[in-house]
Design a protein around this motif. Structure first.
Motif, mmCIF file in Angstrom:
data_model
loop_
_atom_site.group_PDB
_atom_site.id
_atom_site.type_symbol
_atom_site.label_atom_id
_atom_site.label_comp_id
_atom_site.label_asym_id
_atom_site.label_seq_id
_atom_site.Cartn_x
_atom_site.Cartn_y
_atom_site.Cartn_z
ATOM 1 N N PHE A 1 4.695 5.700 -0.882
ATOM 2 C CA PHE A 1 3.565 5.116 -1.609
ATOM 3 C C PHE A 1 3.177 5.991 -2.804
ATOM 4 O O PHE A 1 2.982 5.498 -3.916
ATOM 5 C CB PHE A 1 2.374 4.975 -0.665
ATOM 6 C CG PHE A 1 1.156 4.344 -1.293
ATOM 7 C CD1 PHE A 1 1.033 2.971 -1.369
ATOM 8 C CD2 PHE A 1 0.136 5.144 -1.803
ATOM 9 C CE1 PHE A 1 -0.100 2.386 -1.950
ATOM 10 C CE2 PHE A 1 -0.982 4.582 -2.386
ATOM 11 C CZ PHE A 1 -1.107 3.193 -2.463
ATOM 12 N N GLN B 1 5.893 0.968 -3.508
ATOM 13 C CA GLN B 1 4.957 0.282 -2.621
ATOM 14 C C GLN B 1 5.655 -0.663 -1.651
ATOM 15 O O GLN B 1 5.212 -0.819 -0.522
ATOM 16 C CB GLN B 1 3.908 -0.469 -3.443
ATOM 17 C CG GLN B 1 2.947 0.450 -4.170
ATOM 18 C CD GLN B 1 1.604 -0.197 -4.440
ATOM 19 O OE1 GLN B 1 1.327 -1.301 -3.999
ATOM 20 N NE2 GLN B 1 0.753 0.506 -5.170
ATOM 21 N N LYS C 1 5.332 -0.225 2.290
ATOM 22 C CA LYS C 1 4.784 -1.284 3.138
ATOM 23 C C LYS C 1 5.665 -1.524 4.359
ATOM 24 O O LYS C 1 5.170 -1.795 5.457
ATOM 25 C CB LYS C 1 4.618 -2.570 2.332
ATOM 26 C CG LYS C 1 3.784 -3.627 3.043
ATOM 27 C CD LYS C 1 3.457 -4.780 2.111
ATOM 28 C CE LYS C 1 2.554 -5.802 2.801
ATOM 29 N NZ LYS C 1 2.199 -6.918 1.880
ATOM 30 N N TYR D 1 -5.642 3.601 2.486
ATOM 31 C CA TYR D 1 -4.663 2.903 1.644
ATOM 32 C C TYR D 1 -3.928 1.764 2.343
ATOM 33 O O TYR D 1 -3.346 0.911 1.672
ATOM 34 C CB TYR D 1 -3.655 3.910 1.075
ATOM 35 C CG TYR D 1 -4.308 4.884 0.130
ATOM 36 C CD1 TYR D 1 -4.550 4.557 -1.197
ATOM 37 C CD2 TYR D 1 -4.725 6.137 0.583
ATOM 38 C CE1 TYR D 1 -5.170 5.449 -2.066
ATOM 39 C CE2 TYR D 1 -5.355 7.033 -0.267
ATOM 40 C CZ TYR D 1 -5.572 6.684 -1.592
ATOM 41 O OH TYR D 1 -6.194 7.556 -2.445
ATOM 42 N N TYR D 2 -3.947 1.750 3.678
ATOM 43 C CA TYR D 2 -3.326 0.624 4.373
ATOM 44 C C TYR D 2 -4.032 -0.676 3.992
ATOM 45 O O TYR D 2 -3.390 -1.722 3.839
ATOM 46 C CB TYR D 2 -3.380 0.828 5.890
ATOM 47 C CG TYR D 2 -2.189 1.569 6.470
ATOM 48 C CD1 TYR D 2 -1.615 2.640 5.782
ATOM 49 C CD2 TYR D 2 -1.647 1.206 7.692
ATOM 50 C CE1 TYR D 2 -0.538 3.319 6.311
ATOM 51 C CE2 TYR D 2 -0.563 1.886 8.232
ATOM 52 C CZ TYR D 2 -0.012 2.939 7.543
ATOM 53 O OH TYR D 2 1.069 3.607 8.074
ATOM 54 N N LEU E 1 -2.596 -1.971 0.808
ATOM 55 C CA LEU E 1 -1.250 -2.520 0.954
ATOM 56 C C LEU E 1 -1.248 -3.880 1.642
ATOM 57 O O LEU E 1 -0.424 -4.748 1.325
ATOM 58 C CB LEU E 1 -0.372 -1.546 1.744
ATOM 59 C CG LEU E 1 0.210 -0.361 0.977
ATOM 60 C CD1 LEU E 1 0.853 0.619 1.951
ATOM 61 C CD2 LEU E 1 1.240 -0.834 -0.046
#
Length: 240
Positions: free
Chosen positions: A47, A52, A56, A86-87, A90
């Motif tokens: 990430f 990304q 993911k 940050y999850y 995403l």
């Protein structure tokens, strides 16, 4: 209390003793600790490097590996901060949005879990000497941890904790930052170690081995009389 531990990549490969010490302390505090052998990475390296899509995929596996865990505890504020903060980015507007939110609420950095969930701040540890503490950026800014590690260290018998100047300043690691901007990274490490040495401490303690790996390398090259220790190593010291 059932705890599933998450062991970051670099601790698994380079500092496995830190993971064993965390388990030792958690079990002494009354936890039933389990380790899911399917676990890999939290996805943060990909990430941060801008991948990304790949991140993911790794994060999806993390969700699968820890989706049923009562609590997830890791000896790294960096990894925990990534999962918590940050999850959601995403997986925004996805079918697993609620699952991501729930997992973030059940994922804790080690000192946070000890003090705020277990409400244990004294495990009978002993370490004779003087120490100074480094606030990692992830612990301080992403996990909002300041008092918890110090509260645990204040109850370590024989240990004198002394604050260094500019304690909240970054050590210069920052993952790939240390590679991409090496001269700046080294200068930041120099500032941090000079401040630590000025306290006459024998130990430099933190919640994050990533910071300590960076600082430990600089200490070795500088020839400073300072030993880096993860908080889990300190708390597992002095008792059987």
């Amino acid at each position: 209390m059932n705890v599933s531990i998450f062991i970051p990549c670099f601790i698994d490969q380079l500092y496995p003793a830190v993971a064993f010490d965390m388990v030792k302390v958690l079990e002494k505090a009354g936890c039933n600790v389990s380790y899911n052998t399917n676990q890999t990475c939290c996805g943060q390296p990909a990430f941060n490097a801008g991948f990304q899509g790949e991140a993911k995929d790794v994060c999806t596996k993390f969700l699968k590996d820890f989706g049923d865990a009562e609590y997830v505890v890791a000896p790294s504020a960096s990894c925990v901060g990534f999962v918590r903060n940050y999850y959601g980015q995403l997986f925004d507007n996805s079918s697993v949005h609620n699952e991501v939110k729930s997992l973030g609420e059940r994922t804790f950095e080690f000192s946070d879990f000890m003090v705020n969930v277990l409400q244990v701040d004294n495990v009978g540890a002993r370490l004779n000497g003087k120490a100074t503490y480094h606030d990692s950026c992830a612990a301080l800014r992403e996990c909002k941890l300041k008092k918890e590690p110090r509260q645990l260290l204040s109850n370590v018998q024989g240990l004198e904790l002394v604050e260094m100047n500019d304690v909240e300043t970054c050590c210069g690691f920052g993952g790939t930052f240390a590679v991409k901007f090496e001269p700046i990274s080294i200068a930041m490490a120099d500032q941090k170690i000079n401040n630590a040495v000025s306290t006459d401490a024998q130990y430099l303690i933190s919640t994050d081995m990533s910071c300590l790996m960076h600082l430990g390398g600089y200490i070795k090259n500088k020839g400073a009389n300072l030993r880096v220790m993860h908080l889990a190593e300190v708390l597992a010291n002095g008792w059987e």
